[in-house]
Write a protein that holds these residues in place. Structure first.
Motif, mmCIF file in Angstrom:
data_model
loop_
_atom_site.group_PDB
_atom_site.id
_atom_site.type_symbol
_atom_site.label_atom_id
_atom_site.label_comp_id
_atom_site.label_asym_id
_atom_site.label_seq_id
_atom_site.Cartn_x
_atom_site.Cartn_y
_atom_site.Cartn_z
ATOM 1 N N ILE A 39 0.828 -1.205 0.000
ATOM 2 C CA ILE A 39 0.000 0.000 0.000
ATOM 3 C C ILE A 39 0.862 1.253 0.000
ATOM 4 O O ILE A 39 0.613 2.204 -0.751
ATOM 5 C CB ILE A 39 -0.964 -0.003 1.208
ATOM 6 C CG1 ILE A 39 -2.070 -1.040 0.997
ATOM 7 C CG2 ILE A 39 -1.585 1.382 1.430
ATOM 8 C CD1 ILE A 39 -2.942 -1.281 2.213
ATOM 9 N N ASP A 43 0.860 3.724 -3.194
ATOM 10 C CA ASP A 43 0.419 5.088 -2.905
ATOM 11 C C ASP A 43 1.488 6.105 -3.321
ATOM 12 O O ASP A 43 1.173 7.164 -3.875
ATOM 13 C CB ASP A 43 0.106 5.226 -1.413
ATOM 14 C CG ASP A 43 -0.538 6.559 -1.077
ATOM 15 O OD1 ASP A 43 -1.560 6.905 -1.701
ATOM 16 O OD2 ASP A 43 -0.022 7.276 -0.200
ATOM 17 N N VAL A 141 -4.851 0.672 -4.264
ATOM 18 C CA VAL A 141 -4.691 1.017 -2.844
ATOM 19 C C VAL A 141 -5.990 0.775 -2.091
ATOM 20 O O VAL A 141 -5.997 0.210 -0.991
ATOM 21 C CB VAL A 141 -4.239 2.490 -2.681
ATOM 22 C CG1 VAL A 141 -4.326 2.912 -1.212
ATOM 23 C CG2 VAL A 141 -2.815 2.673 -3.193
ATOM 24 N N GLN A 145 -6.449 -1.842 0.916
ATOM 25 C CA GLN A 145 -6.814 -1.342 2.248
ATOM 26 C C GLN A 145 -8.001 -2.110 2.826
ATOM 27 O O GLN A 145 -8.058 -2.358 4.033
ATOM 28 C CB GLN A 145 -7.127 0.155 2.175
ATOM 29 C CG GLN A 145 -5.886 1.028 2.062
ATOM 30 C CD GLN A 145 -6.212 2.496 1.890
ATOM 31 O OE1 GLN A 145 -7.290 2.857 1.399
ATOM 32 N NE2 GLN A 145 -5.296 3.359 2.297
#
Length: 208
Positions: A39, A43, A141, A145
């Motif tokens: 992640i 990101d 992402v 998540q």
């Protein structure tokens, strides 16, 4: 803590459950760490792509201004026709992969339109492609998540609830069974003593 049966079968069941939790917890913890790393990495890439898009847009605006014919280029001259996406997998999560896009260009008069408009359209395609790439990265992402939240919940469940609870159950059953065994030994000794006393009385009466 749920009510449990204080039996040998339940003790075995609890020990088996503990082994299972302790076997899966390291795997879940590793998956959690992998998701967190991915992640952060994705990101960062998404932000980098957005920055490249901003830089291109700023360069584009300055470039057009030099020609003094900014009105000659319309944003709708370039439109997205098709977005090409593949499929990837990270830690068991299916994610989209940006593979490119196809664009269409609006019709314009080749004689009345400045020559630089074709170059401007190329730059616009680059900018749109960067936007689309960033969108796909941000979708990756988001999906990771969601999986991270689920994995974290499972890690916490095993680590903070199931394993301590199962250990407490095992201790409770073990103590109970131990007490029962001691009580049985004591009862056995008392019974043996009583039998010995009874036999002694019987022998004494027989000797009278």
């Amino acid at each position: 803590m749920a009510n449990i049966k204080l039996t040998k079968n339940e003790l075995k069941s609890q020990k088996d459950a503990l082994k299972m939790y302790q076997r899966y917890l390291p795997t879940l913890t590793l998956k959690k760490q992998q998701l967190q790393t991915e992640i952060r990495s994705i990101d960062a890439r998404a932000k980098e792509v957005r920055e490249r898009r901003k830089s291109l847009e700023a360069e584009f605006a300055q470039w057009i201004a030099v020609f003094g014919e900014a009105d000659a280029f319309k944003a709708d001259m370039v439109q997205v026709k098709n977005i090409r996406k593949g499929v990837g997998n990270i830690a068991g999560v299916t994610i989209p992969i940006y593979e490119g896009a196809d664009f269409t260009r609006g019709d314009y008069d080749l004689y009345s339109t400045p020559l630089w408009v074709d170059l401007a359209a190329d730059r616009m395609e680059q900018a749109l492609s960067l936007d689309l790439e960033a969108d796909v990265l941000e979708e990756q992402v988001r999906l990771l998540q969601v999986e991270l939240r689920t994995t974290t919940q499972r890690v916490n469940l095993f680590e903070k609830v199931k394993i301590p609870e199962t250990k407490a159950n095992i201790k409770k059953i073990t103590v109970y069974l131990g007490d029962q065994q001691v009580a049985a030994v004591v009862r056995g000794k008392i019974s043996k003593k009583n039998l010995e006393i009874a036999a002694q009385k019987t022998a004494e009466e027989a000797n009278k």
